[in-house]
Scaffold this active site. Sequence first.
Site, short mmCIF file in Angstrom:
data_model
loop_
_atom_site.label_atom_id
_atom_site.label_comp_id
_atom_site.label_asym_id
_atom_site.label_seq_id
_atom_site.Cartn_x
_atom_site.Cartn_y
_atom_site.Cartn_z
CG ASN A 14 -1.68 1.25 1.43
OD1 ASN A 14 -1.79 2.07 0.52
ND2 ASN A 14 -2.23 1.44 2.63
CD1 TRP A 15 3.55 1.06 -2.84
CD2 TRP A 15 3.65 2.24 -4.73
NE1 TRP A 15 4.33 0.36 -3.73
CE2 TRP A 15 4.41 1.06 -4.90
CE3 TRP A 15 3.55 3.14 -5.80
CZ2 TRP A 15 5.08 0.76 -6.09
CZ3 TRP A 15 4.22 2.84 -6.99
CH2 TRP A 15 4.98 1.67 -7.13
CE LYS A 16 0.25 3.54 4.83
NZ LYS A 16 0.03 3.70 6.23
CG HIS A 99 -5.96 2.01 5.20
ND1 HIS A 99 -5.49 2.93 6.11
CD2 HIS A 99 -4.93 1.14 4.99
CE1 HIS A 99 -4.24 2.62 6.43
NE2 HIS A 99 -3.87 1.54 5.76
CD GLU A 101 -2.99 5.64 6.70
OE1 GLU A 101 -3.01 5.73 5.47
OE2 GLU A 101 -2.04 5.14 7.33
CD GLU A 168 -3.54 -2.53 7.40
OE1 GLU A 168 -2.43 -2.75 6.93
OE2 GLU A 168 -4.20 -1.52 7.13
N GLY A 174 2.36 2.34 10.69
CA GLY A 174 3.30 3.45 10.50
C GLY A 174 3.99 3.89 11.77
CB SER A 209 5.20 -1.52 11.88
OG SER A 209 4.74 -0.19 12.07
N GLY A 230 2.81 -1.12 4.29
CA GLY A 230 2.82 0.29 3.93
C GLY A 230 4.24 0.75 3.68
N GLY A 231 4.85 1.40 4.68
CA GLY A 231 6.16 2.02 4.55
C GLY A 231 7.21 1.15 3.86
C1 PEP Z 1 -0.89 0.21 6.01
O1 PEP Z 1 -1.07 1.41 5.96
O2 PEP Z 1 -1.71 -0.56 5.49
C2 PEP Z 1 0.28 -0.28 6.72
C3 PEP Z 1 0.30 -1.51 7.12
O3 PEP Z 1 1.31 0.63 6.94
P1 PEP Z 1 2.75 0.35 7.62
O4 PEP Z 1 3.27 -0.95 7.06
O5 PEP Z 1 3.58 1.52 7.22
O6 PEP Z 1 2.51 0.26 9.08
#
Ligand code: PEP
Length: 253
Positions: A14-16, A99, A101, A168, A174, A209, A230-231
Amino acid sequence: MGFTSHKRHLIAGNWKMNELLSEAKDLVTHLGENPAEDHVEVALMPPYTLLHPLADLLGERNIRLGAQNVYFEPQGAFTGSISPLMLRDAGCHYVIIGHSERRDIMGETNEQIRAKLHAAWESGLEPVLCIGEHLDERENGETNAVLRSQLVVLEGAPEGAPITVAYEPVWAIGTGKTATAEQVTETHAYIHEELTRLGMDCRVLYGGSVNPGNAEELMACPGVEGALVGGASLDADSFTAIIQAAANVANRV
Ligand code: PEP
């Protein structure tokens, strides 16, 4: 454990709201020709603006595309929105729905999430439904109740509708904090139990994470069938290492 393991595990990036076209080209080039191992499916969820170019760039490569959100109407006067059919047209197989966010920052509700799920199914997309508790909810022992209240959107799903669920924990997204293997195992068992009660039999990913250092331990937890990343998906070496970690686990099973 009372659940079956599903098809291939999925590692989805997930590149956001990150990456310009030139950066995306670099990232995809560095992912290599075929990062997907036999037991692992790989997907990229870039921002909307990169869907068409990435579909072209990925060509016949073994990487699926997904979007990060969708609107529930098929077309019309909804300025700024993107329909499920537009996502199909851009080459998407997946779409992230719900999600944290979007729930927390954009105020997305269960009612909207349910409408998006049905709209996605009608257009042949596979939703990746995100669920997860906040830190205070976990500390108050409310995790299962929160997850149950989020999974109700699956009531009334068409028979056999494709769906992947991503657990999640919001406090792990994040933040660099990951849930422990024990928390993940326990929570995934509850989610599978709840899905069975709802008559859904689907893959459940972990997200929060995930990085090359913790991926193998997390992917090895019973009931975990891949990761939403994500990151770490923004760095080709890290993302490749996570795919490899999932493949190591899958090859042991
Ligand atoms: C996400 O936003 O779906 C996610 C898992 O982010 P991160 O891996 O950066 O925690």
